[in-house]
Design an enzyme around this catalytic site. Structure first.
Site, mmCIF file in Angstrom:
data_model
loop_
_atom_site.group_PDB
_atom_site.id
_atom_site.type_symbol
_atom_site.label_atom_id
_atom_site.label_comp_id
_atom_site.label_asym_id
_atom_site.label_seq_id
_atom_site.Cartn_x
_atom_site.Cartn_y
_atom_site.Cartn_z
ATOM 1 N N HIS A 1 1.514 4.376 -3.042
ATOM 2 C CA HIS A 1 1.401 5.732 -2.939
ATOM 3 C C HIS A 1 2.606 6.330 -3.511
ATOM 4 C CE1 HIS A 1 -1.763 6.687 -0.211
ATOM 5 N NE2 HIS A 1 -1.331 5.882 0.752
ATOM 6 N N HIS B 1 0.816 -1.160 0.036
ATOM 7 C CA HIS B 1 -0.060 -0.046 0.098
ATOM 8 C C HIS B 1 0.884 1.350 0.090
ATOM 9 C CE1 HIS B 1 -3.439 2.645 1.250
ATOM 10 N NE2 HIS B 1 -2.629 3.323 1.820
ATOM 11 N N GLU B 2 1.858 1.096 0.784
ATOM 12 C CA GLU B 2 2.752 2.385 0.796
ATOM 13 C C GLU B 2 3.411 2.865 -0.084
ATOM 14 O OE1 GLU B 2 2.361 4.708 3.113
ATOM 15 O OE2 GLU B 2 0.872 3.339 4.534
ATOM 16 N N GLU C 1 -6.232 7.156 -1.337
ATOM 17 C CA GLU C 1 -6.167 5.862 -0.347
ATOM 18 C C GLU C 1 -6.780 4.662 -1.328
ATOM 19 O OE1 GLU C 1 -4.875 5.110 2.402
ATOM 20 O OE2 GLU C 1 -3.843 6.792 2.124
#
Ligand SMILES: [Zn+2]
Length: 268
Positions: A136, A132-133, A195
């Site tokens: 980004h 997820h990070e 997100e």
């Protein structure tokens, strides 16, 4: 024939389209158009600088087993995300902190806080967080946020100050943009749109890296439980994010797509 007359609204629309075209960036993984005036070079420079500062300010863990875990999982995710993050010099650092947190910065710099490890629980959970990070970063969400902040502060001034490179205001802007604020140990939330995008790309990354994407759903369920026990006040990692329930529902809807990547990942 209608009489043409000058319309301020039309003029403003045209102006915005012009600015938009000049500063338009398409997120390659999703095709979304984003406003971005920060060059990849500047973004990497800011990312590296921010990471050095964070390492200087925060307490780096020396727990060999936990460090090995974040490196093991991080490198698998990095191998998959690498084509999306050019010039990355991957680094995975474990920070000692009660805060359940993690972040990634342009240039391939990843920070995990020990406080999140009881919730990630296993490599699959860790892959969900790191995926997820890193997503980004791949989608250049930090640069987009910095661009938005600069636009709000006045584009011209913002460009002059924000891109001059070295002053502390630039670094603060970068930390805000990348979602890291070291002084209070809090992470500023990304927008809901960012997100969801990071969830989707991150799920693909973990599946391609050979981690069961269902582990992402399980991780967010544990996080929801953690939040509930905290008395409904979500940790910074999640605040103003999509509600846990809607995030879990949207991840579940993305599972079939991720499942295909997982089946062909060859790491089952
Ligand atoms: Zn996020």
């Amino acid at each position: 024939m209608k009489k043409r007359r000058f319309s301020p609204r039309a003029f403003l629309t045209a102006l915005l389209i012009c600015i938009g075209l000049a500063a338009c960036y398409t997120v390659p993984q999703t095709g979304r158009k984003a406003f971005n005036v920060v060059s990849p070079e500047t973004e990497i420079k800011l990312g590296l600088k921010s990471f050095e500062e964070i390492k200087h300010l925060e307490h780096i863990s020396s727990n060999a087993v936990q460090i090995a875990a974040i490196k093991r999982v991080g490198e698998q995710i990095a191998a998959v995300a690498n084509p999306d993050i050019p010039n990355a010099k991957w680094e995975f650092v474990l920070f000692e902190s009660k805060e359940p947190n993690a972040f990634a910065l342009p240039g391939g710099k990843v920070g995990v806080y020990t406080g999140i490890l009881p919730i990630t629980m296993n490599d699959g959970g860790l892959a969900a967080v790191i995926g997820h990070e890193v997503a980004h970063v791949a989608a250049r969400h930090g640069a987009e946020r910095i661009s938005e902040q600069m636009a709000m502060a006045g584009l011209a001034t913002g460009l002059a100050i924000g891109l001059s490179g070295e002053d502390s205001r630039t670094r603060n802007l970068a930390l805000l943009g990348f979602g890291v604020a070291t002084t209070v140990g809090a992470v500023l939330p990304h927008s809901r749109l960012q997100e969801r995008e990071a969830d989707r790309i991150g799920l693909t990354y973990m599946a391609k890296a050979g981690y069961d994407p269902k582990e992402a759903v399980a991780f967010w369920q544990r996080f929801m439980e953690y939040n509930r026990k905290q008395g409904g006040r979500p940790p910074a990692f999640l605040s103003t994010h999509p509600t846990d329930e809607s995030r879990i529902a949207s991840l579940q809807s993305l599972l079939p797509e991720a499942e295909v990547y997982y089946q062909t990942s060859g790491r089952r």
